[in-house]
Scaffold this motif. Structure first.
Motif, short mmCIF file in Angstrom:
data_model
loop_
_atom_site.label_atom_id
_atom_site.label_comp_id
_atom_site.label_asym_id
_atom_site.label_seq_id
_atom_site.Cartn_x
_atom_site.Cartn_y
_atom_site.Cartn_z
N PHE A 49 6.98 5.14 -1.07
CA PHE A 49 5.86 4.64 -0.27
C PHE A 49 5.79 3.13 -0.43
O PHE A 49 5.96 2.61 -1.54
CB PHE A 49 4.54 5.26 -0.73
CG PHE A 49 4.32 6.66 -0.25
CD1 PHE A 49 3.53 6.92 0.86
CD2 PHE A 49 4.92 7.73 -0.90
CE1 PHE A 49 3.32 8.20 1.31
CE2 PHE A 49 4.72 9.03 -0.46
CZ PHE A 49 3.93 9.26 0.65
N GLU A 50 5.53 2.44 0.67
CA GLU A 50 5.26 1.00 0.65
C GLU A 50 3.75 0.86 0.78
O GLU A 50 3.18 1.23 1.81
CB GLU A 50 5.97 0.30 1.80
CG GLU A 50 7.48 0.35 1.70
CD GLU A 50 8.17 -0.28 2.90
OE1 GLU A 50 7.53 -0.42 3.97
OE2 GLU A 50 9.34 -0.64 2.75
N VAL A 51 3.11 0.39 -0.28
CA VAL A 51 1.66 0.25 -0.28
C VAL A 51 1.33 -1.23 -0.18
O VAL A 51 1.71 -2.02 -1.04
CB VAL A 51 1.04 0.85 -1.55
CG1 VAL A 51 -0.48 0.71 -1.52
CG2 VAL A 51 1.43 2.33 -1.70
N ASP A 52 0.63 -1.60 0.89
CA ASP A 52 0.27 -2.99 1.15
C ASP A 52 -1.19 -3.22 0.80
O ASP A 52 -2.09 -2.58 1.36
CB ASP A 52 0.51 -3.35 2.61
CG ASP A 52 1.98 -3.40 2.97
OD1 ASP A 52 2.82 -3.53 2.06
OD2 ASP A 52 2.30 -3.32 4.18
N VAL A 53 -1.41 -4.15 -0.13
CA VAL A 53 -2.75 -4.58 -0.51
C VAL A 53 -2.96 -5.94 0.14
O VAL A 53 -2.33 -6.93 -0.23
CB VAL A 53 -2.89 -4.67 -2.05
CG1 VAL A 53 -4.28 -5.16 -2.43
CG2 VAL A 53 -2.60 -3.31 -2.69
N PHE A 54 -3.84 -5.97 1.12
CA PHE A 54 -4.03 -7.16 1.94
C PHE A 54 -4.95 -8.16 1.27
O PHE A 54 -5.86 -7.79 0.54
CB PHE A 54 -4.57 -6.77 3.31
CG PHE A 54 -3.58 -6.04 4.16
CD1 PHE A 54 -2.77 -6.72 5.07
CD2 PHE A 54 -3.42 -4.66 4.06
CE1 PHE A 54 -1.84 -6.06 5.84
CE2 PHE A 54 -2.49 -3.99 4.83
CZ PHE A 54 -1.70 -4.69 5.73
N ALA A 55 -4.72 -9.43 1.60
CA ALA A 55 -5.55 -10.54 1.12
C ALA A 55 -6.08 -11.29 2.33
O ALA A 55 -5.88 -10.87 3.48
CB ALA A 55 -4.71 -11.45 0.23
N GLY A 56 -6.76 -12.40 2.08
CA GLY A 56 -7.25 -13.24 3.18
C GLY A 56 -8.23 -12.50 4.07
O GLY A 56 -9.13 -11.80 3.59
N ASP A 57 -8.05 -12.63 5.38
CA ASP A 57 -8.97 -12.02 6.35
C ASP A 57 -8.89 -10.49 6.37
O ASP A 57 -9.73 -9.84 6.99
CB ASP A 57 -8.69 -12.56 7.76
CG ASP A 57 -9.13 -14.00 7.92
OD1 ASP A 57 -9.88 -14.50 7.05
OD2 ASP A 57 -8.73 -14.63 8.91
N ASN A 58 -7.89 -9.92 5.73
CA ASN A 58 -7.75 -8.46 5.67
C ASN A 58 -8.04 -7.91 4.28
O ASN A 58 -7.71 -6.75 3.99
CB ASN A 58 -6.35 -8.05 6.14
CG ASN A 58 -6.19 -8.30 7.62
OD1 ASN A 58 -6.85 -7.68 8.44
ND2 ASN A 58 -5.32 -9.24 7.99
N LEU A 59 -8.65 -8.74 3.43
CA LEU A 59 -9.01 -8.33 2.07
C LEU A 59 -9.83 -7.04 2.10
O LEU A 59 -10.75 -6.90 2.91
CB LEU A 59 -9.82 -9.44 1.39
CG LEU A 59 -10.17 -9.20 -0.08
CD1 LEU A 59 -8.92 -9.20 -0.93
CD2 LEU A 59 -11.14 -10.27 -0.56
N GLY A 60 -9.48 -6.10 1.23
CA GLY A 60 -10.19 -4.82 1.17
C GLY A 60 -9.43 -3.70 1.83
O GLY A 60 -9.72 -2.52 1.59
N LEU A 61 -8.44 -4.03 2.64
CA LEU A 61 -7.63 -3.02 3.32
C LEU A 61 -6.39 -2.73 2.48
O LEU A 61 -5.69 -3.64 2.05
CB LEU A 61 -7.22 -3.52 4.71
CG LEU A 61 -6.39 -2.55 5.56
CD1 LEU A 61 -7.17 -1.27 5.86
CD2 LEU A 61 -5.96 -3.23 6.86
N ILE A 62 -6.14 -1.44 2.24
CA ILE A 62 -4.94 -0.99 1.54
C ILE A 62 -4.33 0.14 2.36
O ILE A 62 -4.99 1.15 2.64
CB ILE A 62 -5.25 -0.49 0.12
CG1 ILE A 62 -5.98 -1.56 -0.69
CG2 ILE A 62 -3.95 -0.07 -0.60
CD1 ILE A 62 -6.44 -1.09 -2.07
#
Length: 156
Positions: free
Chosen positions: A101-114
């Motif tokens: 699985f590729e799990v993306d933990v977003f930063a910046g304007d997409n902070l909080g989205l995983i």
């Protein structure tokens, strides 16, 4: 050109971090974010990439993808030409049974989205679903990185 087949899920806990075999920061932006085709520039660690993706099929599981590694310096120069709304995230590679699985933990304007993605060899291929995997969002355009660059998670 190859066909990319993947399923996409929200992530409901950070338990995946302990299972991750690798993590890398990714910064990417789009030269073209049209829904019919996207042209992406990506810097992943110390590598640069240019990627073209076609429109997803009706189920949202498959689409054409072409990717080529390019010199890091060229990728950084191309990022300056991209549409506004660069994506900044940390990608964790998490082995689960026969898949990664590729799990993306977003930063910046997409902070909080995983978001977690798993690539498959066919649309019918089965795979183990870890406990940290949440709601499936395959085919929901708002979760495509190209759309997150236009309408980030902070605006939802």
């Amino acid at each position: 050109m190859s066909v990319e087949i993947e399923r996409k899920f929200l992530v409901n806990s950070d338990a995946f971090v302990k299972q991750a075999s690798e993590q890398t920061r990714i910064v990417q932006a789009y030269l073209n974010s049209d829904k019919q085709r996207t042209v992406r520039v990506r810097v992943r660690g110390e590598q640069g990439f240019l990627t073209i993706k076609g429109k997803s099929n009706q189920s949202g599981l498959s689409r054409y993808e072409w990717e080529k590694e390019i010199p890091l310096s060229e990728a950084e120069q191309l990022l300056a030409l991209c549409e506004p709304g660069a994506i900044d995230k940390v990608r964790y590679l998490v082995p689960v049974a026969q898949h990664v699985f590729e799990v993306d933990v977003f930063a910046g304007d997409n902070l909080g989205l995983i978001v977690a993605e798993v690539e498959l060899s066919s649309e019918q291929e089965s795979f183990a679903k870890p406990d940290w995997l949440g709601q499936e969002v395959t085919g929901q355009a708002k979760y495509y990185n190209s759309q997150l660059s236009l309408n980030p998670f902070k605006n939802w």
